[in-house]
Design a protein around this motif. Structure first.
Motif, short mmCIF file in Angstrom:
data_model
loop_
_atom_site.label_atom_id
_atom_site.label_comp_id
_atom_site.label_asym_id
_atom_site.label_seq_id
_atom_site.Cartn_x
_atom_site.Cartn_y
_atom_site.Cartn_z
N LYS A 90 0.83 -1.20 0.00
CA LYS A 90 0.00 0.00 0.00
C LYS A 90 0.87 1.25 0.00
O LYS A 90 1.64 1.49 0.92
N THR A 91 0.75 2.04 -1.07
CA THR A 91 1.46 3.32 -1.14
C THR A 91 0.45 4.46 -1.16
O THR A 91 -0.69 4.29 -1.60
N ILE A 92 0.89 5.60 -0.67
CA ILE A 92 0.04 6.79 -0.65
C ILE A 92 0.88 8.00 -1.04
O ILE A 92 1.98 8.19 -0.51
N PRO A 93 0.41 8.83 -1.98
CA PRO A 93 1.17 10.01 -2.38
C PRO A 93 1.37 10.96 -1.20
O PRO A 93 0.56 10.99 -0.25
N PHE A 94 2.44 11.73 -1.26
CA PHE A 94 2.78 12.68 -0.19
C PHE A 94 1.62 13.63 0.07
O PHE A 94 1.25 13.89 1.22
N SER A 95 1.01 14.16 -1.00
CA SER A 95 -0.08 15.13 -0.85
C SER A 95 -1.30 14.49 -0.19
O SER A 95 -1.95 15.09 0.67
N ALA A 96 -1.64 13.25 -0.60
CA ALA A 96 -2.78 12.55 -0.01
C ALA A 96 -2.52 12.25 1.46
O ALA A 96 -3.43 12.30 2.30
N CYS A 97 -1.28 11.93 1.78
CA CYS A 97 -0.89 11.68 3.17
C CYS A 97 -1.10 12.94 4.01
O CYS A 97 -1.62 12.87 5.13
N ALA A 98 -0.71 14.09 3.47
CA ALA A 98 -0.86 15.36 4.19
C ALA A 98 -2.34 15.68 4.42
O ALA A 98 -2.73 16.13 5.51
N ILE A 99 -3.18 15.44 3.41
CA ILE A 99 -4.63 15.70 3.54
C ILE A 99 -5.24 14.80 4.60
O ILE A 99 -6.04 15.24 5.43
N GLN A 100 -4.86 13.51 4.57
CA GLN A 100 -5.40 12.57 5.55
C GLN A 100 -4.99 12.94 6.97
O GLN A 100 -5.79 12.89 7.91
N MET A 101 -3.72 13.36 7.15
CA MET A 101 -3.25 13.80 8.46
C MET A 101 -4.02 15.04 8.93
O MET A 101 -4.42 15.14 10.09
N PHE A 102 -4.24 15.98 8.00
CA PHE A 102 -4.95 17.21 8.36
C PHE A 102 -6.37 16.90 8.84
O PHE A 102 -6.81 17.40 9.88
#
Length: 318
Positions: A90-102
Motif C-alpha cells: 500500500k502506497t500513498i502520495p505525499f499530498s494525499a498523506c498530508a490531507i489525511q493527516m490534516f
C-alpha cells in the motif's frame, strides 16, 4: 543537492499488517463492521436531531455535531485502512498523506473542544436553569459549535504545515495503517524539535484545557445535583448529563490508556509491542465514534423516543 533530496520522497509505504498477512482478512471484516455501525448509528442520531422538533435544543445540536464529527473522523482514515488490508503493497502520495493527516488531526482536536462546549451547556442547564434560555440562545450555541470546528481546523493546519515543510530524503515506510503524524515525523531527515514543541503546546490547549474545564464544570454540576432535596429530582437532573459524562470518560479514558500504558522493556517483544500499539491506536479511532450513539440512545429517553417515532413513521409510509 538538498532540494533534490527533499523532493526525493513523493510517496509513502504503509506497512499496516503486511508482516501478518493471515490477520488481514479477519481485521478487514472487523473494521468494516465497526465502520458500518458508526455510519448507521451516527447517521440515525443526525437524522433524529434534525427531523424531530423536540430535539431542537442546544444539547442535541451539539450531539448532532458530535455525530457528524465522528463520521468525518472515521471516514478520513478507515477507507485507507481497509484498502491497505486488500493491497499487498500500500502506497500513498505525499499530498494525499498530508490531507489525511490534516483531516484526522482536525477532527480529533475539534472533538476535544466540542466536548468542553457540551459540558458548559450541561453546567448552564443544571446550575443556572433560569438563565439557560437567555445564555444558550441559538446564535450562541451555533457560534460555540462553529468555533470548535474552526479551532480544530486551525490547529491541524499549523501542525501539518510544519510537518510537510520537513525534508523526507530517506526511508519512506510508515509503520502504521494510516499517515499518523508521529509515525511520519520519525521519517524526517531534519530536526523535528519545533514540531514536538508545537504539538506539546497543542496537546495542552486541546486536551489539557478541555479536560480541566469539564472537570470543574462537573464539580459544580454534581454539587448542585446533591443539593436537590428529592431523590427523583436528583435522578432526573443527573440523567440529563450522564450520557455526556460517559462519552467523556470513554474518550479521554482510551487516550490515557493509549499513551499512559507502560512500554515493554523486552527487546525480543519489540515487534509484538509495535503491533499492539498500532492496533490499539486503530481501535481507539473506532471505539468512541461507535459507542457515542449507543450511549446516547441507551441513556437518553428523548433520543430513544425520537428513534421510535422515526421507525413508526417509516413503517406507516410503507
Amino acid at each position: 543537492m538538498e532540494a533534490s533530496n527533499q523532493s526525493s520522497v513523493t510517496e509513502f509505504v504503509l506497512l499496516g499488517l503486511s508482516a501478518h498477512p493471515k490477520l488481514e482478512k479477519t481485521f478487514f471484516v472487523l473494521i468494516l463492521s465497526m465502520y458500518l455501525v458508526i455510519l448507521l448509528g451516527n447517521g440515525v442520531l443526525i437524522l433524529v436531531t434534525v427531523s424531530d422538533s423536540h430535539l431542537h435544543t442546544p444539547m442535541y445540536f451539539f450531539l448532532g455535531n458530535l455525530s457528524f464529527l465522528d463520521i468525518c473522523y472515521t471516514t478520513s482514515s478507515v477507507p485507507l485502512v481497509l484498502d491497505g488490508f486488500l493491497t499487498p503493497r500500500k502506497t500513498i502520495p505525499f499530498s494525499a498523506c498530508a490531507i489525511q493527516m490534516f483531516l484526522s488531526f482536525a477532527m480529533g482536536a475539534t472533538e476535544c473542544v466540542l466536548l468542553g462546549m457540551m459540558a458548559f451547556d450541561r453546567y448552564m442547564a443544571i446550575c443556572n436553569p433560569l438563565r439557560y434560555s437567555m445564555v444558550m440562545r441559538k446564535t450562541v450555541y451555533v457560534s460555540m459549535a462553529a468555533s470548535s470546528w474552526l479551532a480544530g481546523g486551525a490547529n491541524s493546519l499549523v501542525q501539518i504545515s510544519l510537518a510537510v515543510q520537513l525534508p523526507f530524503c530517506g526511508d519512506n515506510v510508515i509503520n502504521h495503517f494510516i499517515c499518523e503524524i508521529l509515525a511520519v515525523l520519525k521519517l524526517a531527515c531534519a530536526d523535528i524539535s519545533i514540531n514536538v514543541v508545537s504539538m506539546g503546546v497543542a496537546n495542552v490547549i486541546f486536551l489539557g484545557v478541555p479536560v480541566l474545564f469539564i472537570f470543574v464544570s462537573y464539580i459544580f454540576i454534581l454539587t448542585t445535583i446533591l443539593r436537590i432535596p428529592s431523590v427523583e429530582g436528583r435522578k432526573k437532573a443527573f440523567s440529563t448529563c450522564s450520557a455526556h459524562l460517559t462519552v467523556v470518560v470513554v474518550f479521554y479514558g482510551t487516550i490515557l490508556f493509549m499513551y499512559g500504558k507502560p512500554k515493554s522493556k523486552d527487546p525480543l517483544g519489540a515487534d509484538k509491542q509495535e503491533l499492539a500499539d498500532k492496533l490499539i491506536s486503530l481501535f481507539y479511532g473506532l471505539l468512541t465514534p461507535m459507542l457515542n450513539p449507543i450511549i446516547y440512545s441507551l441513556r437518553n429517553k428523548d433520543v430513544k423516543a425520537a428513534v421510535k417515532n422515526l421507525v413508526v413513521q417509516k413503517h406507516s409510509t410503507q
